[in-house]
Write an enzyme that holds these catalytic residues in place. Structure first.
Site, mmCIF file in Angstrom:
data_model
loop_
_atom_site.group_PDB
_atom_site.id
_atom_site.type_symbol
_atom_site.label_atom_id
_atom_site.label_comp_id
_atom_site.label_asym_id
_atom_site.label_seq_id
_atom_site.Cartn_x
_atom_site.Cartn_y
_atom_site.Cartn_z
ATOM 1 N N GLU B 29 0.836 -1.199 0.000
ATOM 2 C CA GLU B 29 0.000 0.000 0.000
ATOM 3 C C GLU B 29 0.873 1.252 0.000
ATOM 4 O O GLU B 29 1.784 1.374 0.815
ATOM 5 C CB GLU B 29 -0.917 -0.009 1.229
ATOM 6 N N GLU B 60 -4.305 -6.983 2.564
ATOM 7 C CA GLU B 60 -3.033 -7.578 2.961
ATOM 8 C C GLU B 60 -2.942 -9.062 2.645
ATOM 9 O O GLU B 60 -1.870 -9.574 2.309
ATOM 10 C CB GLU B 60 -2.763 -7.325 4.443
ATOM 11 N N PHE B 83 3.016 -1.617 9.248
ATOM 12 C CA PHE B 83 3.273 -1.878 10.660
ATOM 13 C C PHE B 83 3.048 -3.348 10.952
ATOM 14 O O PHE B 83 2.117 -3.953 10.421
ATOM 15 C CB PHE B 83 2.361 -1.002 11.534
ATOM 16 N N ASP B 85 1.768 -4.724 13.333
ATOM 17 C CA ASP B 85 0.427 -4.942 13.871
ATOM 18 C C ASP B 85 -0.525 -5.455 12.780
ATOM 19 O O ASP B 85 -1.421 -6.246 13.059
ATOM 20 C CB ASP B 85 -0.129 -3.634 14.431
ATOM 21 N N PHE B 86 -0.350 -4.963 11.563
ATOM 22 C CA PHE B 86 -1.264 -5.347 10.486
ATOM 23 C C PHE B 86 -0.999 -6.764 9.977
ATOM 24 O O PHE B 86 -1.800 -7.317 9.224
ATOM 25 C CB PHE B 86 -1.168 -4.397 9.288
ATOM 26 N N HIS B 129 -0.727 0.148 16.615
ATOM 27 C CA HIS B 129 0.322 0.600 15.694
ATOM 28 C C HIS B 129 1.690 0.662 16.365
ATOM 29 O O HIS B 129 2.569 1.386 15.889
ATOM 30 C CB HIS B 129 0.017 2.001 15.151
#
Ligand code: TPP
Ligand code: TPP
Ligand code: MG
Ligand code: MG
Lengths: 320, 323, 323, 320
Positions: B29, B60, B83, B85-86, B129
């Site tokens: 992205e 993702e 990140f 986290d994703f 994040h």
């Protein structure tokens, strides 16, 4: 449109409140007073306000990383919001959330969310609970055009459809996911067509026209409350600023930006209100002034509030 | 040697590898027009075109899946997930697809892909994040995991990761973005699996990776003034782990403090401590200490975040507790 | 006491809790008409209706998300994800939503949900249906993780999990399905966080959970014949961990062998070893041994799978290596 | 339909080969000779065969947990397949895969997959590589009706659409995800409508009619090869047995089952072949007999093959 004067002015006041809140937050951020990421709702106010005007305190919403507008429109307390942005103990989440996770369960704000698309399945769960408890309520899930490409969009809409749950999915199509234009991230123009995939009615409206949004949401909400299941509403809009504060926006066409600024939902609604004799310019100015005062008061509240104590780090992990 | 920032090193290493090997491409992205949120891919779209620098939808699972399929066909994808986290939204593609495909298929394929992602708290980005989730990927056979603490290590490790024939998690740290450092010129590869002794010492081994290495070095300087001479090891590669380097150091010092930013429970420090408590038991003169985050999500408020993140003082205290 | 199988205990416990509390409901794939693949929910649809026993689409993110939203509203969902391998497709809902919501929201909500899932190899289900991934969930503040090795523990722990006001990963093991055992009648709750000494001993502490507990017990019997008297602890609750029980046992034995089915690297055994290497260092007379799977995916072939899964012999060998 | 006799008989032979392979696998499983899960393709043969008849060796497929049919139709070696089901060293994956992960990269079989919906994004990646390398090829992603509710379906179709990649998404709608009827897992009837959400053409065909499947796939493949992007084909079908071997099928309506068995794609195609004078019953019988012999040979091959060595557990984790 059978809205009385009070309701009309209320829509206006809420839109202005969001705008002023965001402008103030921007100023604070640029002045180095706020930490973290800040995603402004400026330009999109008509959506949150038009939708939430149909909701009562027991109706719920799930929000996004760009959540301030939804929270204000749903009746959120701006003192607590501003305190949260400042990381203060008096903030909505005691300073643990910051901008991206604000919630107020007492008035149906189940929470903003830093993970794109994560709110949709949660909204379905809230609606499931409403039906389970025989509540006569509805949940609105706000999300962006970018989020409409996440798998959770698909799973949530399908789940809401087969369980016939009272959810209104509101897509805020501001034509960008961060820097990526809609034309690059999906081939369709109207995201509302995606309802077809779940046998959910989809509708596209002008997201900069608060009354058009209000109308569309009113229908979807009453549909949901009548047990007819979920709806998908796409609101076309534009964010006036970058994705977050600090975004240089190399990807925005200045012509497009100009075109959309001319459609700013606030002056546009102001003009309508005056033309239709709901209010005078002076009255609207007074509303704005009083909002500005409230925002200043919120900033004062926030800045004079205490920080959390370092040991607060350890609380709220588990319920006893 | 050229002086450059951590971010520049990321960008320049990708550029160099893309120039060298036409099979290397980047997908993720906002990697194109925007050049990523912090400029990690700035200018690459212009140089290599949209075929090799692919701006994707916010999807993702499809991004990593695309990488897996492309890698199976012989390309060398660099997949960007902003990140760590994703990574939770595309874990299947990492755990059950990228990492396992070669084994499940009896060795029929190679999956040479790199996932570039950032860990770390420190900028008020809050619970979703700011995590340091590198430990997850060390529990996935088939995956390698590396973390770079300096611009030079970025170059050496990212080059190695891109050239590796296996999936590699490449862990950056968001607070190091502007860190400047000398970077070797020309072809520079740090073999994956080699730790780096960033400070020689004899009294205690402090072991870390990513941004925490810098805190460990600062702590070591303070400790030196109190007469404790700490050796600081940057493991750099979590899997495979340079056990030899660790055990050798312990042979000298007899004391081990492991420092990481992730929450302590089941962080990668646990694996290292467990390995040492078995293979290095006889070398130990004192308990193994871990200095890590408390078992809570990352809070937003600067006051709380500061309390949450491991500090130099906590490292110093842990070291002193061993003497 | 009633004699019942592991599966029956799962079913009956859910039934009892659903009778007791109208807010408890079950959602997942094939939980209704089919009563789940191994009968874990058989008959419940008939008894409680489609509102409380919800057959869902194959949409794991939406299943867990549904649970999170419903729990935030005061319901008590039991969410069924057949195999823990599939948790990878809904990790965000577990890691970033269910586990963090309470904290991020400053304590405004409780998320009382249970995720029931199975780990384990042993039936030839291969790499994507045989993993033991419980360690992932122990690295998530806000989440509790428990594993039951017997029908009685199923009842006590599942009851506790359903009544807990926090998200709980409830880990079953697919090879135990038909295991029979005595189950206490009436209300029976095992507090989450309490380990169980399944065999008393004084020479070495063998610590495990889930199906491996049975292998440890068998190994202990063999060892007894060779004069080694092993204490076998079933930790039952991974997070929170009963450190006291472990350290007390170690105070007697001075020797620790940790056994689990997951791959060794960054398995939950690492956390326990690390905790002991710090807090129990002075109690240790020997290195801490881990007996766990090699760092490879789970192979299909029965010959390979047998080699992969921890055996009684490997446990015995590890114990003997300490004497 | 401009297929010559050889091609027509080839379709028939492949369908029979799948059927006989599956019946034999079932027998072996029920006889305790095979470990793990076994999901049979019986009843759905026309889909794999009709689709793969349009593909060459450089075209690729991704498959599912119910993958034997796809692999045989794509030209997979049944000796190696049968050996793999037996966990033998001579199997496609040296015994490491079993039924659910069989692959043959040399003929474009990128792999079956035990995670529902996982093959779709991988197919997109394969197609991306084909375009990158300027190959004139196509990828087919097979998946079920149940899989069409996974987020990966959504993300993969959207990604293929915006990147305009040569992928044909083939949905095998056998009306159940495990025990869950389509009407319970989605409100739409025709899954092909989901193409709308990505501006991808969607088409529904009779999945028990091999020629109808062939036609639809031919169009989609040529579309893809002409650079016109992805397509979605839904093939309506029925699985003759339970979800896996051992499934008691409490959820199946016997009437429906009967109705669908009467539409068994193999006798149906046989009848067509005879009516249109492509073959005599005797010729078809001969095909079946020769297929049966091959299956028996495959079983013999598998059963006389060596097991892997225990130390093989450690190989193939990492490439050097
Ligand atoms: C799963 C996930 N992927 C990526 C991000 C990073 N990110 C945050 S906002 C955003 C863009 C979202 O676009 P859209 O849904 O259109 O909402 P908008 O910002 O336009 O309101 C991205 C990519 C994220 N937070 N979560
Ligand atoms: C992500 C995931 N969820 C659940 C399962 C368990 N499972 C295996 S096959 C299956 C049903 C699949 O239905 P469908 O996609 O229609 O394919 P079919 O079996 O009908 O061919 C389920 C639920 C799985 N393997 N992966
Ligand atoms: Mg947007
Ligand atoms: Mg199906």
């Amino acid at each position: 449109m059978n809205l009385d004067r009070e309701k009309m002015l209320n829509l206006y006041e809420n839109m202005v409140k969001i705008r002023e809140f965001e402008e103030k937050a921007r100023e604070l951020m640029l002045g180095g007073k706020l930490a973290g990421f800040l995603h402004l709702y400026c330009g999109e106010e008509a959506i949150a306000v038009g939708v939430c005007a149909n909701l009562n305190d027991k109706d719920c919403i799930t929000s996004t990383h760009r959540g301030h507008g939804h929270i204000i429109a749903k009746g959120g307390n701006i003192d607590k919001m501003m305190a949260e942005l400042h990381g203060k103990a008096t903030g909505y989440c005691k300073g643990k959330s910051g901008s991206m996770h604000i919630a107020d369960l007492n008035i149906g704000i189940v929470g903003a969310n830093g993970i794109v698309g994560a709110g949709l399945p949660i909204a379905v769960g809230v609606a499931f609970a409403m039906r389970y408890k025989k509540m006569d309520n509805v949940v609105v899930a706000f999300f962006g055009d970018g989020a409409s490409n996440r798998g959770t969009f698909h799973e949530a809409l399908n789940m809401a459809s087969v369980l016939n749950l009272p959810v209104v999915f509101v897509c805020e199509n501001n034509h960008f996911g961060m820097s990526t234009p809609q034309s690059v991230h999906q081939k369709i123009k109207d995201i509302s067509v995606r309802g077809t995939a779940y046998d959910i009615p989809g509708k596209t409206v002008d997201g900069n026209d608060v009354l058009a949004v209000y109308e569309a949401a009113a229908q979807a909400v009453s549909r949901a409350k009548n047990g007819q299941g979920p709806s998908l509403i796409e609101c076309k809009t534009w964010r006036h600023y970058g994705h977050f504060i600090g975004d240089p926006e190399p990807y925005k066409d200045p012509e497009e930006q100009k075109k959309w600024l001319a459609r700013d939902p606030i002056p546009r609604f102001a003009k309508q209100l005056i033309e239709l004799n709901y209010a005078t310019q002076a009255e609207l100015d007074a509303i704005k002034d009083s909002v500005k005062e409230k925002i200043e008061a919120a900033v004062k509240y926030a800045q004079s509030s205490p920080d959390p104590l370092p040991e607060d780090v350890f609380s709220d992990v588990y319920a006893e | 040697m050229a002086k450059m920032s951590y971010i520049e090193a990321i960008k320049e290493t990708q550029r160099a590898e893309m120039q060298r090997d036409p099979n290397v491409f980047i997908a993720g992205e906002d990697v194109g027009v925007m050049g990523s949120a912090f400029g990690q891919t700035a200018g690459l779209l212009k140089e290599f075109g949209p075929q090799r620098v692919v701006d994707t939808p916010i999807s993702e699972s499809a991004i990593i899946g695309l990488g897996v399929g492309a890698a199976a066909m012989g390309l060398r994808p660099i997949l960007v997930i902003d990140f760590i986290d994703f990574m939770a939204v595309c874990m299947d593609e990492v755990l059950n697809q990228a990492s396992k495909l070669r084994y499940m298929l009896g060795g029929q394929v190679k999956i040479p892909l790199v996932i570039r992602t950032q860990i770390g708290a420190g900028i008020g980005a809050a619970a979703q994040h700011s995590q340091s989730l590198e430990a997850f990927f060390t529990h996935m056979p088939g995956m390698k995991t590396v973390a770079a603490a300096t611009p030079a290590d970025i170059k050496g490790l990212l080059t190695a990761a891109i050239r590796d024939d296996n999936p590699v998690m490449f862990i950056e740290h968001k607070t190091l973005a502007r860190l400047e450092g000398d970077v070797p010129e020309g072809d520079y590869v740090i073999p994956i699996g080699k730790a780096d002794i960033k400070r020689k010492g004899s009294d205690v081994t402090i072991l870390s990776w990513s941004a925490m290495v810098h805190k460990c070095l600062a702590a070591a300087e303070s400790l030196a003034q109190e007469g404790i001479n700490a050796e600081v090891i940057d493991i750099r590669s979590l899997v495979p782990l340079d056990k030899e380097c660790i055990l050798n150091s312990l042979g000298k010092t007899g004391r081990l403090v492991i420092v990481h930013e992730a929450v302590e429970t089941s962080g990668y420090g646990a694996e290292i401590a467990a390995m040492v408590a078995d293979q290095g038991f006889d070398l130990l003169d004192a308990p193994i200490k871990r200095v890590a985050a408390p078992f809570t999500p990352v809070p937003f408020s600067p006051v709380l975040e500061k309390e949450w993140v491991v500090s130099e003082e906590k490292i110093i205290d842990a070291v002193k507790s061993l003497f």
